[in-house]
Design a protein around this motif. Sequence first.
Motif, PDB file in Angstrom:
ATOM      1  N   GLY A 161       2.019   4.949 -18.439  1.00  0.00           N
ATOM      2  CA  GLY A 161       1.495   6.054 -17.648  1.00  0.00           C
ATOM      3  C   GLY A 161       0.365   5.622 -16.738  1.00  0.00           C
ATOM      4  N   GLU A 162      -0.526   4.804 -17.256  1.00  0.00           N
ATOM      5  CA  GLU A 162      -1.621   4.302 -16.434  1.00  0.00           C
ATOM      6  C   GLU A 162      -1.091   3.449 -15.287  1.00  0.00           C
ATOM      7  OE1 GLU A 162      -4.166   2.458 -19.313  1.00  0.00           O
ATOM      8  OE2 GLU A 162      -5.185   4.346 -19.753  1.00  0.00           O
ATOM      9  N   LEU A 163      -0.086   2.650 -15.570  1.00  0.00           N
ATOM     10  CA  LEU A 163       0.514   1.816 -14.532  1.00  0.00           C
ATOM     11  C   LEU A 163       1.185   2.675 -13.460  1.00  0.00           C
ATOM     12  CD1 LEU A 163       1.427  -0.999 -13.480  1.00  0.00           C
ATOM     13  CD2 LEU A 163       3.435  -0.729 -14.913  1.00  0.00           C
ATOM     14  N   LEU A 164       1.948   3.680 -13.887  1.00  0.00           N
ATOM     15  CA  LEU A 164       2.729   4.481 -12.943  1.00  0.00           C
ATOM     16  C   LEU A 164       1.906   5.488 -12.150  1.00  0.00           C
ATOM     17  CD1 LEU A 164       5.981   5.207 -14.967  1.00  0.00           C
ATOM     18  CD2 LEU A 164       5.663   3.599 -13.079  1.00  0.00           C
ATOM     19  N   THR A 165       0.740   5.863 -12.633  1.00  0.00           N
ATOM     20  CA  THR A 165      -0.067   6.853 -11.918  1.00  0.00           C
ATOM     21  C   THR A 165      -1.204   6.227 -11.109  1.00  0.00           C
ATOM     22  OG1 THR A 165      -1.503   7.210 -13.840  1.00  0.00           O
ATOM     23  CG2 THR A 165       0.418   8.674 -13.608  1.00  0.00           C
ATOM     24  N   CYS A 166      -1.323   4.933 -11.154  1.00  0.00           N
ATOM     25  CA  CYS A 166      -2.414   4.239 -10.461  1.00  0.00           C
ATOM     26  C   CYS A 166      -1.849   3.349  -9.353  1.00  0.00           C
ATOM     27  CB  CYS A 166      -3.193   3.388 -11.472  1.00  0.00           C
ATOM     28  SG  CYS A 166      -4.414   2.314 -10.694  1.00  0.00           S
ATOM     29  N   PRO A 167      -2.092   3.708  -8.080  1.00  0.00           N
ATOM     30  CA  PRO A 167      -1.563   2.872  -7.002  1.00  0.00           C
ATOM     31  C   PRO A 167      -2.130   1.453  -7.001  1.00  0.00           C
ATOM     32  CG  PRO A 167      -2.861   4.693  -6.119  1.00  0.00           C
ATOM     33  CD  PRO A 167      -2.795   4.880  -7.599  1.00  0.00           C
ATOM     34  N   PHE A 168      -3.345   1.284  -7.504  1.00  0.00           N
ATOM     35  CA  PHE A 168      -3.925  -0.057  -7.581  1.00  0.00           C
ATOM     36  C   PHE A 168      -3.161  -0.899  -8.615  1.00  0.00           C
ATOM     37  CE2 PHE A 168      -7.293   2.721  -6.104  1.00  0.00           C
ATOM     38  CZ  PHE A 168      -7.752   2.039  -4.996  1.00  0.00           C
ATOM     39  N   CYS A 169      -2.790  -0.256  -9.718  1.00  0.00           N
ATOM     40  CA  CYS A 169      -2.057  -0.950 -10.787  1.00  0.00           C
ATOM     41  C   CYS A 169      -0.640  -1.295 -10.354  1.00  0.00           C
ATOM     42  CB  CYS A 169      -2.012  -0.089 -12.046  1.00  0.00           C
ATOM     43  SG  CYS A 169      -3.650   0.383 -12.656  1.00  0.00           S
ATOM     44  N   THR A 170       0.035  -0.348  -9.724  1.00  0.00           N
ATOM     45  CA  THR A 170       1.410  -0.609  -9.286  1.00  0.00           C
ATOM     46  C   THR A 170       1.449  -1.624  -8.158  1.00  0.00           C
ATOM     47  OG1 THR A 170       1.407   1.257  -7.740  1.00  0.00           O
ATOM     48  CG2 THR A 170       2.264   1.679  -9.947  1.00  0.00           C
ATOM     49  N   GLY A 171       0.350  -1.711  -7.397  1.00  0.00           N
ATOM     50  CA  GLY A 171       0.306  -2.631  -6.264  1.00  0.00           C
ATOM     51  C   GLY A 171       0.583  -4.076  -6.647  1.00  0.00           C
ATOM     52  N   MET A 172       0.070  -4.499  -7.785  1.00  0.00           N
ATOM     53  CA  MET A 172       0.299  -5.880  -8.246  1.00  0.00           C
ATOM     54  C   MET A 172       1.780  -6.143  -8.467  1.00  0.00           C
ATOM     55  SD  MET A 172      -1.112  -8.679  -9.028  1.00  0.00           S
ATOM     56  CE  MET A 172      -0.921 -10.133  -9.999  1.00  0.00           C
ATOM     57  N   TRP A 173       2.444  -5.208  -9.121  1.00  0.00           N
ATOM     58  CA  TRP A 173       3.870  -5.360  -9.410  1.00  0.00           C
ATOM     59  C   TRP A 173       4.691  -5.278  -8.119  1.00  0.00           C
ATOM     60  CZ3 TRP A 173       5.820  -5.613 -14.588  1.00  0.00           C
ATOM     61  CH2 TRP A 173       4.825  -5.563 -15.578  1.00  0.00           C
ATOM     62  N   ILE A 174       4.316  -4.368  -7.243  1.00  0.00           N
ATOM     63  CA  ILE A 174       5.050  -4.210  -5.986  1.00  0.00           C
ATOM     64  C   ILE A 174       4.883  -5.435  -5.098  1.00  0.00           C
ATOM     65  CG2 ILE A 174       5.077  -2.891  -3.825  1.00  0.00           C
ATOM     66  CD1 ILE A 174       4.539  -0.390  -5.642  1.00  0.00           C
ATOM     67  N   HIS A 202       0.834  -1.203   0.000  1.00  0.00           N
ATOM     68  CA  HIS A 202       0.000   0.000   0.000  1.00  0.00           C
ATOM     69  C   HIS A 202       0.871   1.257   0.000  1.00  0.00           C
ATOM     70  CE1 HIS A 202      -2.975   2.978   1.085  1.00  0.00           C
ATOM     71  NE2 HIS A 202      -2.183   3.341   2.074  1.00  0.00           N
ATOM     72  N   ARG A 203       1.818   1.326   0.919  1.00  0.00           N
ATOM     73  CA  ARG A 203       2.601   2.552   1.065  1.00  0.00           C
ATOM     74  C   ARG A 203       3.512   2.787  -0.138  1.00  0.00           C
ATOM     75  NH1 ARG A 203       2.031   6.637   0.971  1.00  0.00           N
ATOM     76  NH2 ARG A 203       3.303   8.249   1.840  1.00  0.00           N
ATOM     77  N   LEU A 204       4.186   1.735  -0.605  1.00  0.00           N
ATOM     78  CA  LEU A 204       5.102   1.898  -1.734  1.00  0.00           C
ATOM     79  C   LEU A 204       4.341   2.225  -3.024  1.00  0.00           C
ATOM     80  CD1 LEU A 204       8.047   1.946  -2.522  1.00  0.00           C
ATOM     81  CD2 LEU A 204       7.953  -0.539  -2.831  1.00  0.00           C
ATOM     82  N   SER A 205       3.161   1.658  -3.201  1.00  0.00           N
ATOM     83  CA  SER A 205       2.386   1.977  -4.404  1.00  0.00           C
ATOM     84  C   SER A 205       1.923   3.428  -4.380  1.00  0.00           C
ATOM     85  CB  SER A 205       1.209   1.017  -4.581  1.00  0.00           C
ATOM     86  OG  SER A 205       0.261   1.181  -3.561  1.00  0.00           O
ATOM     87  N   ARG A 206       1.559   3.955  -3.223  1.00  0.00           N
ATOM     88  CA  ARG A 206       1.178   5.372  -3.118  1.00  0.00           C
ATOM     89  C   ARG A 206       2.399   6.266  -3.344  1.00  0.00           C
ATOM     90  NH1 ARG A 206      -4.212   5.679  -3.384  1.00  0.00           N
ATOM     91  NH2 ARG A 206      -3.942   7.906  -3.169  1.00  0.00           N
ATOM     92  N   LEU A 207       3.537   5.862  -2.790  1.00  0.00           N
ATOM     93  CA  LEU A 207       4.758   6.650  -3.002  1.00  0.00           C
ATOM     94  C   LEU A 207       5.119   6.726  -4.477  1.00  0.00           C
ATOM     95  CD1 LEU A 207       7.047   5.451  -0.065  1.00  0.00           C
ATOM     96  CD2 LEU A 207       6.218   7.777  -0.436  1.00  0.00           C
ATOM     97  N   LEU A 208       5.059   5.608  -5.144  1.00  0.00           N
ATOM     98  CA  LEU A 208       5.425   5.570  -6.557  1.00  0.00           C
ATOM     99  C   LEU A 208       4.410   6.296  -7.433  1.00  0.00           C
ATOM    100  CD1 LEU A 208       7.345   4.546  -8.769  1.00  0.00           C
ATOM    101  CD2 LEU A 208       5.984   2.465  -8.854  1.00  0.00           C
ATOM    102  N   ALA A 209       3.127   6.109  -7.173  1.00  0.00           N
ATOM    103  CA  ALA A 209       2.084   6.607  -8.069  1.00  0.00           C
ATOM    104  C   ALA A 209       1.618   8.025  -7.769  1.00  0.00           C
ATOM    105  CB  ALA A 209       0.879   5.662  -8.026  1.00  0.00           C
TER     106      ALA A 209
END
Length: 179
Positions: A119-132, A74-81
């Motif tokens: 862009g969609e991946l990097l700006t969406c914390p839900f999207c980045t969450g899967m990768w993280i 959760h935290r890392l995806s918000r930080l990144l996105a």
Amino acid sequence: MPSPDDARGRLRQNLEEEGEAYTSGEDHPLGAYVGAMGVYVGGIAALAAVARLTRRELPDPAPWDVVLCAGATHRLSRLLAKDPVTSPLRAPFARYRGVEGPAELAEDVRGTGARKAIGELLTCPFCTGMWISTGIAAGMVFAPRATRLASATLTALACSDLLQFVRVRMQQKTGESGE
């Protein structure tokens, strides 16, 4: 008998027609999404192969590990996105719109095709969450102690953020009631 080039041409045409029928002319980069899924699946396959070759044991996550990983994801995806400090990572794929919340930016995805999908991946914390979360799981296989430490740190940060919001809300309520 049709040649392989004819078969590939028909397949490509069918895929394009299906894509057009799905998107109805909207800019929805299906091919780029297929590419992103391919990268993800390829990454998982590579991690599994390396784990097998190096005879790594798969961990048996305890409930506490799941809580740590959830908080860290959760935290890392918000930080990144969303974080202003990480905006240079998103800049080639997004356009700054303003502030969206405490220490979070609002951005619009820009570009087409792969640029838009990234862009969609990097700006969406839900999207980045899967990768993280996948990266954290890999860390639990290859470097469990370091991954637990990093996960605990990020989870502590997420809990701190929550406490900050609770405090602000309590201060607002106290101010509203005149106490």
